[in-house]
Every structure is written in structure tokens, then in C-alpha cells.
Write a protein that holds these residues in place. Structure first.
Motif, short mmCIF file in Angstrom:
data_model
loop_
_atom_site.label_atom_id
_atom_site.label_comp_id
_atom_site.label_asym_id
_atom_site.label_seq_id
_atom_site.Cartn_x
_atom_site.Cartn_y
_atom_site.Cartn_z
N MET A 199 0.84 -1.20 0.00
CA MET A 199 0.00 0.00 0.00
C MET A 199 0.87 1.24 0.00
O MET A 199 1.77 1.40 0.83
CB MET A 199 -0.93 0.04 1.21
N VAL A 200 0.60 2.13 -0.95
CA VAL A 200 1.34 3.38 -1.05
C VAL A 200 0.35 4.54 -1.16
O VAL A 200 -0.83 4.35 -1.48
CB VAL A 200 2.28 3.40 -2.27
N THR A 201 0.86 5.73 -0.91
CA THR A 201 0.04 6.93 -0.97
C THR A 201 0.85 8.09 -1.52
O THR A 201 2.09 8.07 -1.48
CB THR A 201 -0.49 7.30 0.44
N THR A 202 0.15 9.08 -2.02
CA THR A 202 0.83 10.30 -2.48
C THR A 202 1.01 11.29 -1.33
O THR A 202 1.64 12.32 -1.50
CB THR A 202 0.02 10.98 -3.61
N VAL A 245 2.63 3.24 3.20
CA VAL A 245 1.73 3.47 4.33
C VAL A 245 2.24 2.63 5.50
O VAL A 245 2.30 1.40 5.40
CB VAL A 245 0.28 3.07 3.97
N PRO A 246 2.61 3.26 6.61
CA PRO A 246 3.19 2.52 7.74
C PRO A 246 2.22 1.46 8.27
O PRO A 246 1.01 1.68 8.34
CB PRO A 246 3.43 3.61 8.79
N ASN A 247 2.77 0.30 8.59
CA ASN A 247 2.03 -0.80 9.23
C ASN A 247 1.00 -1.47 8.32
O ASN A 247 0.29 -2.37 8.77
CB ASN A 247 1.34 -0.32 10.52
N ALA A 248 0.91 -1.03 7.07
CA ALA A 248 0.00 -1.71 6.15
C ALA A 248 0.66 -3.01 5.67
O ALA A 248 1.81 -2.99 5.21
CB ALA A 248 -0.33 -0.82 4.96
N PRO A 249 -0.01 -4.14 5.77
CA PRO A 249 0.61 -5.41 5.38
C PRO A 249 0.82 -5.50 3.87
O PRO A 249 0.10 -4.87 3.09
CB PRO A 249 -0.40 -6.46 5.84
N ALA A 250 1.85 -6.24 3.48
CA ALA A 250 2.07 -6.55 2.07
C ALA A 250 1.42 -7.90 1.77
O ALA A 250 1.41 -8.80 2.62
CB ALA A 250 3.56 -6.60 1.77
N PHE A 251 0.87 -8.05 0.58
CA PHE A 251 0.22 -9.29 0.19
C PHE A 251 1.01 -9.95 -0.94
O PHE A 251 1.46 -9.28 -1.88
CB PHE A 251 -1.22 -9.02 -0.28
N PRO A 252 1.19 -11.28 -0.88
CA PRO A 252 1.92 -11.97 -1.95
C PRO A 252 1.15 -11.93 -3.26
O PRO A 252 -0.07 -11.99 -3.28
CB PRO A 252 2.06 -13.40 -1.41
N TYR A 253 1.90 -11.84 -4.36
CA TYR A 253 1.27 -11.80 -5.68
C TYR A 253 2.19 -12.47 -6.70
O TYR A 253 2.86 -11.80 -7.49
CB TYR A 253 0.98 -10.36 -6.07
N PRO A 254 2.27 -13.80 -6.70
CA PRO A 254 3.20 -14.51 -7.58
C PRO A 254 2.76 -14.47 -9.04
O PRO A 254 1.57 -14.41 -9.34
CB PRO A 254 3.19 -15.94 -7.03
N SER A 255 3.75 -14.52 -9.92
CA SER A 255 3.47 -14.62 -11.36
C SER A 255 4.01 -15.95 -11.87
O SER A 255 4.95 -16.51 -11.30
CB SER A 255 4.11 -13.45 -12.11
N TYR A 256 3.42 -16.43 -12.96
CA TYR A 256 3.75 -17.75 -13.50
C TYR A 256 3.90 -17.68 -15.02
O TYR A 256 3.30 -16.82 -15.67
CB TYR A 256 2.64 -18.76 -13.19
N MET A 257 4.69 -18.59 -15.56
CA MET A 257 4.69 -18.77 -17.01
C MET A 257 4.09 -20.14 -17.31
O MET A 257 4.34 -21.13 -16.61
CB MET A 257 6.09 -18.63 -17.60
#
Length: 289
Positions: free
Chosen positions: A166-169, A244-256
């Protein structure tokens, strides 16, 4: 089979009318009728129900639809392949989801041109299900997607375990309110995790189906949202975006996804290139705003 028959069938199915199909194809209605009759004769089945309100697909016509689309797709690939210059020994056809072209597949194109100049490249953008279907039908050699389907005959390999952050301006890094939050559709797994963590943000006033569109929007109008970490790294460094501080990151794998595991041919070289640009790191690239 004549590809014009398949094309005419698809246009009639789309427009629901022999008259409208004739206008679309710039031919006479008589020609449209003759083509559909010829196709039905060859298949031994009626493909349309004709009536006062137009033409509707029969069950047999509905089942023929994917085959008709495949016929035209294979034909288009064949036309491209035979017209490649003699400088190229092979043609590699690769498709990817829109968000993956920024920057993974762009960097892959650069790598292929530097290391495999003898391979001509044919690329396209599409949704995961469509791209994987084209791999199954031989229209594409490799599909690069986020949510692969594990069908028999398909080889699926994870490329990278990317993260959504999560990011913000807002330089303060404050979490956006609903009206300033852009909800990007990163798929059902992301939505389930996101909505559980941020139940109020799932009612955001702006919902977009493409990451690059959402990113361009917040850079232009301000706001916050979840985006691929690799795609926004340069924007964080330039302080155009802030975590954004303390906002969790979520995994997002890519595949071929491919139907072949031949590491020595053109497909193998393409797969090697994808692995390499992920392993060695990629130059950041963002859509201009």
C-alpha cells in the motif's frame, strides 16, 4: 476450412443478424447466407436458428464458437510466421496480462533482442483465461499470468513471488479515506485478504480493474492503493509515492505457462530469458503520466 467461413460465422453470432453481418463485412446478404449454409453443410449441423428477430446460435453453433475463434487465431499466427524475415530462424509467440508488461515483459523483450536476435517475437496482452486457452490451442507458445489454470498438458512454473504494497501520495504516509482510496482488482485471493484487513476500504469510491490505470490515477489526482512493489520502486525512491506505515504486504506470484518443456528450442530460450530477468533484477519502468 476457408477462414472466411469462420469469420462470417463469428460476425453473425456477434450481431445476431445476417443483414448486420453483411453490412459489417461489406458483402451482400446473399453471400453471408451462402457462407453459413456452406459451413453448416461441411459440419453437418445447423448453427443458427433463423427467425423474424434475427439469428441465434443453436447448441451446436454455441459449441462451434471456440473452434471458430481458434481457426482465425491460428491463421493469423500462420500469416505472421511465414512473413518473418529470413534473418530469423524461429518465431516465438508470447502473451501476458497487462500489469505484467510493466516491467517484467518489457525487460524480457530487451533481453531477447540482446541474447536471441535470431528469434522473431510476437506479443499480445490479454486476460489470464484467454491467454492460457491460446497456449492450449497452439496460438501462443508462452503465457505469463498471475492466476494459472492447471490443465492437463500444461506446464506451469512460478516466476517470482512479488508483493503488493500500500502506497500513498501523502508524504505523511497516512491511510487514505474511502473517497481517496483506489481499490485495484488484483484477483479474488487479494480481495479476500484485503477486505478482511481493511473492511472499510472495500467500499472505496474508485474501483479499477488494471494496476497501471490505478497507479496513473493516483499520481495524477492523489490518493492511495495497493500496487506491485517492483513497479513502484522508482516512484518511492523519487518520493512521488510513500509507503503506508504498518499496512501489510500481500503476496502476488506470477507464473509462465506453456505446453512444452524443451529447453533447447525457441520456447526454452524464451523461458530462460524470463527466469533471467527475474533473477538478475529488472530496470524499473512505469507508464508515463
Amino acid at each position: 476450412m476457408d477462414t472466411e467461413l469462420a469469420k462470417t460465422f463469428l460476425v453473425v453470432a456477434e450481431t445476431g443478424s445476417f443483414v448486420k453481418a453483411a453490412d459489417r463485412l461489406n458483402i451482400s446478404q446473399t453471400t453471408v447466407t451462402a457462407r453459413i449454409r456452406s459451413l453448416e453443410t461441411q459440419l453437418g449441423q445447423a448453427l443458427f436458428e433463423r427467425g423474424r428477430h434475427g439469428a441465434t446460435l443453436t447448441p451446436q453453433g454455441d459449441r462451434f464458437m471456440p473452434s471458430a475463434m481458434s481457426i482465425l487465431q491460428v491463421w493469423e499466427r500462420a500469416r505472421h510466421d511465414v512473413n518473418v524475415s529470413t534473418e530469423h530462424q524461429h518465431v516465438l509467440s508470447v502473451g501476458g496480462e497487462l500489469s505484467l508488461w510493466n516491467p517484467l515483459l518489457l525487460n524480457w523483450l530487451v533481453w531477447m533482442r540482446q541474447h536471441c536476435p535470431e528469434i522473431a517475437l510476437r506479443t499480445e496482452v490479454g486476460e489470464a483465461n484467454t491467454l492460457i486457452g491460446k497456449v492450449e490451442r497452439g496460438v501462443l507458445d508462452i503465457a505469463v499470468v498471475y492466476s494459472p489454470m492447471y490443465h492437463p498438458g500444461l506446464a506451469v512454473e512460478m516466476l517470482e513471488e512479488e508483493r503488493l504494497v500500500m502506497v500513498t501520495t501523502d508524504p505523511s504516509g497516512a491511510t487514505a479515506e474511502n473517497e481517496h482510496y483506489v481499490y485495484v482488482d488484483w484477483g479474488p485471493e487479494f480481495s479476500a485478504q484485503h477486505d478482511k484487513t481493511f473492511p472499510s476500504l472495500k467500499r472505496s469510491g474508485i474501483f479499477v480493474g488494471m494496476g497501471p490505470l490505478g497507479l496513473s490515477y493516483i499520481l495524477s489526482a492523489g490518493g492511495a492503493g495497493y500496487f506491485r512493489e517492483r513497479a513502484i520502486r522508482g516512484l518511492l525512491e523519487d518520493e512521488r509515492l510513500y509507503r503506508v506505515p504498518n499496512a501489510p504486504a500481500f503476496p502476488y506470484p506470477s507464473y509462465m505457462v506453456t505446453t512444452q518443456n524443451d529447453e533447447t528450442g525457441a520456447i526454452g530460450r524464451g523461458m530462460e530469458g524470463l527466469r533471467t530477468v527475474v533473477r538478475d533484477g529488472m530496470s524499473p519502468w512505469v507508464m508515463p503520466v
